[in-house]
Enzyme design. Sequence first.
Site, PDB file in Angstrom:
ATOM      1  N   ASP A 170       6.507  -4.445   9.838  1.00  0.00           N
ATOM      2  CA  ASP A 170       7.406  -4.694   8.734  1.00  0.00           C
ATOM      3  C   ASP A 170       6.897  -3.935   7.538  1.00  0.00           C
ATOM      4  OD1 ASP A 170       8.898  -5.898   6.667  1.00  0.00           O
ATOM      5  OD2 ASP A 170       7.346  -7.426   6.459  1.00  0.00           O
ATOM      6  N   TYR A 175       7.323   9.434   2.192  1.00  0.00           N
ATOM      7  CA  TYR A 175       6.247   9.192   3.157  1.00  0.00           C
ATOM      8  C   TYR A 175       6.805   8.953   4.563  1.00  0.00           C
ATOM      9  CZ  TYR A 175       1.602   8.888   1.073  1.00  0.00           C
ATOM     10  OH  TYR A 175       0.393   9.184   0.542  1.00  0.00           O
TER      11      TYR A 175
END
Lengths: 698, 698
Positions: free
Chosen positions: B341, B429
């Site tokens: 997560d 990212y």
Amino acid sequence: MDARNMLRFLVLSFGFTLVLLLTWFHFPTSFLNKETLDCNVYSGWCTSKNRFHSSNPINKPKFSTHNQKPRHESDVPHHPLDPLTIREFNEVRAILSEHPLFKSSNSYTLNSIVLDEPDKELVVKWKKGQPLLPRKVSVVALVKGVTHTLIVDLSTSEVTNHETRSPSSGYPTMTIEDMQSVLDVPLKSDEFNRTIIKRGVNLSDLSCLPLAAGWYGTPVEENRRLIKVQCYSSKGTVNFYMKPIEGLTVLVDMDKKEVVSITDNGLNIPVANGINTDYRYSVQKLNGEMNYLINPISLEQPKGPSFTVDGHIVKWANWEFHLKPDPRAGIIISQAKTYMDAGEYGFGLQAMPLDPLNDCPRNAYYMDGVFTSADGTPFVQPNMICIFESYAGDIAWRHAECPITDMKVTEVRPKVTLVVRMAAAVANYDYIIDWEFQTDGLIRSKVGLSGILMVKGTTYENMNQIPDQEYLYGTLLSENIIGVIHDHFITYYLDMDIDGSDNSFIKVNIKKQETSPGESPRKSYLKAVRKVAKTEKDAQIKLQLYDPSEFHVVNPLKKTRLGNPVGYKLVPGATAASLLDHEDSSQKRAAFTNNQIWVTPYNKSEQWAGGLLVYQSHGDDNLQVWSNRDRPIENKDIVLWYTVGFHHVPSQEDYPIMPTVSASFDLKPVNFFERNPILRMPPNFQDDLPVCKARDSA
Amino acid sequence: MDARNMLRFLVLSFGFTLVLLLTWFHFPTSFLNKETLDCNVYSGWCTSKNRFHSSNPINKPKFSTHNQKPRHESDVPHHPLDPLTIREFNEVRAILSEHPLFKSSNSYTLNSIVLDEPDKELVVKWKKGQPLLPRKVSVVALVKGVTHTLIVDLSTSEVTNHETRSPSSGYPTMTIEDMQSVLDVPLKSDEFNRTIIKRGVNLSDLSCLPLAAGWYGTPVEENRRLIKVQCYSSKGTVNFYMKPIEGLTVLVDMDKKEVVSITDNGLNIPVANGINTDYRYSVQKLNGEMNYLINPISLEQPKGPSFTVDGHIVKWANWEFHLKPDPRAGIIISQAKTYMDAGEYGFGLQAMPLDPLNDCPRNAYYMDGVFTSADGTPFVQPNMICIFESYAGDIAWRHAECPITDMKVTEVRPKVTLVVRMAAAVANYDYIIDWEFQTDGLIRSKVGLSGILMVKGTTYENMNQIPDQEYLYGTLLSENIIGVIHDHFITYYLDMDIDGSDNSFIKVNIKKQETSPGESPRKSYLKAVRKVAKTEKDAQIKLQLYDPSEFHVVNPLKKTRLGNPVGYKLVPGATAASLLDHEDSSQKRAAFTNNQIWVTPYNKSEQWAGGLLVYQSHGDDNLQVWSNRDRPIENKDIVLWYTVGFHHVPSQEDYPIMPTVSASFDLKPVNFFERNPILRMPPNFQDDLPVCKARDSA
């Protein structure tokens, strides 16, 4: 500092060495227990049947490879750093046999004969095609219990330097003959023979190991070379290590071949049964134990590998380096220049031939070592080093852009690396040493531990018999077998020359910076505080999770376009530190583990973290002693030392053979390149990949 | 605990979750700077064009694979843990549309719709072939600025639970619509438009990103959902991240679509030129930058992979587990059960399709995710997870015996592993998440960071212009571009059930034991002191190099033949800790990074280390808060939490794209098996390996 120039800057950029490897066993028992596993003692075993005799045909490597290897008899050096050849070894032997020291003695041993490398500056200046630099040879010899070091100049056939060492500096690596001959000594003792019978071990099943005696400063140790002999039963298994004759240790004088003392305090401890400890495929298969199979998987390169090996020069992608086998260090990579060693030992001597398809994948290139035995005759250590390209399915870099930007971008590059590997089977333990070169300029150094645990016999068969488990100092692995808690330390010698020999070591400390009141809703930020190490003590470093630093070696006079000094950083991986008392004799001798990082000025006589002569050394000539001189190291030719550590609390999964456990550290470019050097690598395309069939359908 | 029984014991042995991922940027400037990179905001971008509409044909996965994947429209669950299907999503939407909460509102968002997993005991007891357990669904919804959580029972078509949350507990993950709609809001402001012109950016080149606002407890934040918009120029490059319009940040009210405030303090900072920052192969090739090539290398398995995927059940070697995609966690592995997560975010939502041959090797199997958008309509996240076998040329175990023993033994086994991978491109990212399964029972969890740095504009073009480099808080990467020092933390939720749900956590402390006088010439030995954690505070652990421990989770009631409790240990790799002040607002919200290890009693409402509702959370519902309750954890159903950290001080090599940097930890069997389970694996034989040709010669 651009990728195209990488070779230039890495040529002579590094010289790194794995200098010392210790395996400690901690037994709360008597003096004679094996507190130090001196594995070099077995190197003889590994090489004695493998000698090269110039009158005989050269031993062919046990495994043929796809590479055509030259016959070593006719080898000549091509590069100033190339290892000594068989011809050169024979020259050295001839020169020494005429030297007064050896001429007058009818018993001496030549414990080490290796190239005395020319000065760095000369090597840097030397260009291919030029005449080779004068070849000099460094010799360590033992004559009537006294250690001598000599330099032999092959160009003049003269001994140019000769030093006599005191016994307190320690002795050189034992020879094969030392190790083999001591194994019979215990049988001269009636007490020993009686004990063996009492323990129910047939002489035909007796397997003994010579173990280094260490040094505790007791009178019995003075002025003689000692060794401990520890014995096992090999009944029913090749894994005799799992059947120790516990508590029986024989201390032997190596030169007189005499028993000094026998300790026998394990008469009540049964020899373990060793059931199903034989790990060989042939045996497991026979027992029907092969119950799951994985379909064949192979690294395939139908166009062949992408590296070339020319003599000892390896070229691959944006890398070029000089690679040679070394009897003590194992692998030396120069220009990048690397040694590996096992302290008292002889990592290269213990390197068993690598097993093609299992130790290294297909398409690996295998390099032999040529070393000498105690009388100076050369022998071949075949298939000692392998070189291969690795691809694990990993990603070198990637970026996927989000659709909302209307930039349909998914760029991913597979990660392919070049691995240089050796495996040293130091008796029970197997050390796998990898140097991995990445296209982004990173060098990963990895050490893997496998093989067999050194265990201890016990009367216990179940944990419920053990009142205070803390004082077991280990784990019950099988009935009557304890795996003892121990450490491993591997110290690397990294002779860093970043774009020139004068470098500085900078600790880049990452610190919290408190904000001023009202400056920001945040209370703190991160900043990097750079501190140049002026002297050696500034660079004695213990790693701290809550006071983190980066460790840069830079050339302070060479800057990138943007003004950052060019550098490489040492990036530690997970590691372990020595917990022993600094005054403990083992810790004194292995004081190079007192810190994880050290930096010393380059000094040719300080190449081995534990000292040149480690056997029975007292700890007065090692990295701690040198570093305490606190010499200047700023903008100097410096050596970086790093120690990788393991705590090993054994578990039942380590029995009867250990799955490989690895640790690593990285040397990573930090402002060495102007920009990421791997943008240039193309992705994989379906049409470039091979077409393969299963062999049985091919 | 033998290899044959491994499946049994690992079934429901683990449930682990990567719970929270934070990327922090530390700027010593004003309130509005991006201190937290809230990457979930981009998930919409990644999925908005990829919606599933039941009236349309299903989006085909972008890349075809050799696997036949079912059409998701007709999917039905086969296992109690299987994710919700398209049919079930549509059922949920129908049920909710009749519920008073939603019936009365014409604007609501369904921020999360996932399976509410049945109780563990029921799942353990359930056997294949039995009727599925009742399917329940957990829903998080936002109605008129208020968060609601609901449970929908699909077997009765009823809402069985409904809770209303206060704004102080935080808000749910933003929706795609939230994120898309806010990007236009700044353009409503004259001030913003004037600034863009002043900065010399054409509107056609303007690229803006929505950044989570964080929480600082200021009045402006009360009772409204805020977001920051940060803009870039994409002129001349797809890598717009390298061309920030520095100092310009717009705070937007997400619900009212209004500008709250504009910060504009970078008028003197030029937009960087972005020369040669476009990393695409097509562009690099055009520029003639591809100047070295590596011959094709490929992991080949002509007999196919050795794993099978049946629905969501993966079987390989001695492993079996349940694998499913999750919108928040990304990957959930159950029985072993795993979540991942990204805190406030939605890792699964951001998972871009994996690029075959580059993100994963040949013979990989690709699994899709099926998730829902804000109005509850399902969509397909294609090729989100890949599964493949990896062989890097490494060694699973080896031992070579020395010739002196007359045992001609060289036994080496290649190391083949099974990797489950996803890659989430969270704006700039890219996170690569691997779960690697080894045949010796070890599970390695690895996270790789690649993609593009979030940078900061600056007036500086060279380091020599910078008076005090400490206060740069980063590195000059290119003219006018600073890479800022930042941290990454990834917290894993590991619901360990070792051979049953009731387990204990044991800290096995490795300590020096002083010897008694005269006992031995040694002064100290190593011992292992086992301490069972009684309550949560006993298990709040900061790693210490000089006070080392092993971290075991054991079943205290299940013993091996020898009486050792069966267990697994957590083996940390290299990591980094948070250095921020505990009272810092970011640190309060991310207080789960205050320790590296925590253990809590299993509690269904404590699944996410930062809390269920993380957006603008205040830090009053997270791991630190729960653990401080100090509940008993001995011989209980416990959850182990581990945080992997990175300090990132950028270097020029990170520009314009970052080579992958990885960190990992292991879950390793410790007396879980009676003995090494991998003796059974055969070595490679030449005849088993494939026969390959280069494609152009095939």
